[in-house]
Design an enzyme around this catalytic site. Sequence first.
Site: not given
Length: 198
Positions: A46-48, A78, A107, A136-137, A177, A179
């Site tokens: 997601g977004e840390s 991630c 990051r 993904i990023r 990822h 998942e």
Amino acid sequence: MNIGVLALQGDVREHLAALAESDVLARPVRRPEELAEVEALVIPGGESTAISNLAVSFGLLDPIRKRIADGMSVYGSCAGMIMLAAKVLDGRPDQESFQGIDMTVRRNAFGRQVDSFEGDVTIDGIAGGDFHAVFIRAPWVEEVGDDVRVLGRVSGGRDAGRIVAVRQGNLLATAFHPELTGDLRVHRYFVEMVRQAA
Ligand SMILES: NC(=O)CC[C@H](N)C(=O)O
């Protein structure tokens, strides 16, 4: 076996589904009382920065740090990898992590959203051939301490050799990822880690 998925932000549902397919009872964790009921935890992608903010406001930062210090098994993918790092480069100045793995992660190391890519990773301890990984990023791991086992590196291309899977004791982290791809081998590896820790 009772595994929680930290459900503050990110691809929670995909991890819950991958765990269910790996034959364990998985449930979302949003509150300290829910954390207390699980024996292991997955931190999603997601977004840390968002996960960090929400962990502080939901009162989960210190309880999760404490559970990790007490030996709880945790897997982070991630953003979840970033949340497990002792040191984060290119993070926001006020960004917090749960600590745990003696590593420095960068990051967005592979570039911006448009630089997201798929690549093969050979994972030490996971049989059945290379893992086809989605980045993904994603972060990469720049440095690891003596107690950290490097499990996987990018196998080809511009970023070949970059560390993208690590383990320290009961803590597992991947920059990619699993998942999202339907290949359950990383989740099954983690479930086995939880079983052996029990
Ligand atoms: N796919 C992801 O989890 C991206 C991680 C994100 N770039 C972060 O810094 O948290």
